[in-house]
Design a protein around this motif. Structure first.
Motif, PDB file in Angstrom:
ATOM      1  N   THR A  55       0.843  -1.325  -0.107  1.00 38.85           N
ATOM      2  CA  THR A  55      -0.018  -0.061   0.040  1.00 38.85           C
ATOM      3  C   THR A  55       0.805   1.326  -0.005  1.00 38.85           C
ATOM      4  N   LYS A  56       0.342   2.339  -0.336  1.00 40.43           N
ATOM      5  CA  LYS A  56       1.118   3.600  -0.539  1.00 40.43           C
ATOM      6  C   LYS A  56       2.010   3.963   0.678  1.00 40.43           C
ATOM      7  N   ASP A  57       1.235   3.860   2.026  1.00 42.65           N
ATOM      8  CA  ASP A  57       1.830   4.177   3.122  1.00 42.65           C
ATOM      9  C   ASP A  57       3.231   3.408   3.508  1.00 42.65           C
ATOM     10  N   PRO A  68       0.621   9.820  -1.539  1.00 39.62           N
ATOM     11  CA  PRO A  68       0.028   8.969  -0.451  1.00 39.62           C
ATOM     12  C   PRO A  68      -1.431   9.187  -0.527  1.00 39.62           C
ATOM     13  N   MET A  69      -2.138   9.511  -1.365  1.00 38.19           N
ATOM     14  CA  MET A  69      -3.673   9.519  -1.240  1.00 38.19           C
ATOM     15  C   MET A  69      -4.279   8.490  -1.885  1.00 38.19           C
ATOM     16  N   CYS A  70      -5.303   8.002  -1.262  1.00 34.26           N
ATOM     17  CA  CYS A  70      -6.053   6.843  -1.659  1.00 34.26           C
ATOM     18  C   CYS A  70      -6.537   7.047  -3.257  1.00 34.26           C
ATOM     19  N   ILE A  71      -6.168   6.341  -4.119  1.00 33.31           N
ATOM     20  CA  ILE A  71      -6.650   6.421  -5.621  1.00 33.31           C
ATOM     21  C   ILE A  71      -8.238   6.084  -5.803  1.00 33.31           C
ATOM     22  N   GLY A  76      -8.457  10.361   1.639  1.00 29.73           N
ATOM     23  CA  GLY A  76      -7.491   9.754   2.689  1.00 29.73           C
ATOM     24  C   GLY A  76      -6.098   9.318   2.526  1.00 29.73           C
ATOM     25  N   LEU A  77      -5.298   8.981   3.264  1.00 27.34           N
ATOM     26  CA  LEU A  77      -4.000   8.378   3.050  1.00 27.34           C
ATOM     27  C   LEU A  77      -4.274   6.948   2.764  1.00 27.34           C
TER      28      LEU A  77
END
Length: 191
Positions: A55-57, A68-71, A76-77
């Motif tokens: 995941t991006k985090d 870092p944003m939710c696609i 949200g991150l």
């Protein structure tokens, strides 16, 4: 010479059990590794329970420069806990699928896992909930990757429809070994 005793019979199982490292079972093993599940769904669920998917985090922790944003929701991150199911996009999917399987679900990842562990329902209902949960994890991750890597965007209703089809097909494959269970599952899923 397993256990230092001479044996004339070779047992792969016995040798495997001697070689493997024995750990205490985790409390969620029955929710991930249940029989009649879809192997790739079980594997991905296992990775998410362990929080090992990229995941991006996590990618940012590894030093990758990424947004870092939710696609999926852009509000949200992106993390495992956000994707499953704090994200408004994924919550719409899971709320619909959980309702269809007869599961009143919380929205927080660890609470969902605890509720699944404590799920005290008939075998067919539990199986249906676990199939739906793992199919949701799999399809949401696939949608996230399709958006990230191929710029392919689908609405939540399309993902719900895909999950519905996956569960129906899995129930159909169960019919070969256990027609009665498949019939009960199918009636519960489509009602």
């Amino acid at each position: 010479m397993p256990h230092g005793k001479h044996s004339t019979i070779y047992s792969t199982r016995e040798i495997y059990n001697l070689l493997r490292v024995h750990h205490q079972r985790v409390p969620w093993h029955k929710e991930v590794w249940f029989s009649k599940g879809i192997p790739r769904h079980k594997f991905l669920s296992w990775l998410f329970v362990l929080d090992r998917c990229p995941t991006k985090d996590r990618m940012m922790e590894w030093g990758f420069a990424t947004d870092p944003m939710c696609i999926l929701c852009n509000s949200g991150l992106e993390s495992r806990d956000h994707l499953y199911f704090s994200c408004s996009y994924t919550w719409d999917i899971w709320y619909s699928v959980a309702g269809r399987s007869g599961f009143s679900s919380p929205r927080v990842w660890n609470e969902i896992l605890r509720h699944l562990q404590k799920l005290n329902t008939p075998t067919h209902t539990r199986l249906l909930v676990l199939l739906a949960w793992q199919a949701s994890i799999y399809c949401i991750w696939a949608e996230r990757n399709a958006r990230l890597h191929r710029s392919r965007f689908r609405p939540p209703s399309a993902i719900v429809k895909e999950i519905h089809t996956i569960v129906k097909l899995r129930i159909a494959s169960i019919r070969i070994d256990d027609p009665h269970l498949a019939s009960v599952l199918f009636q519960a899923w489509v009602s």
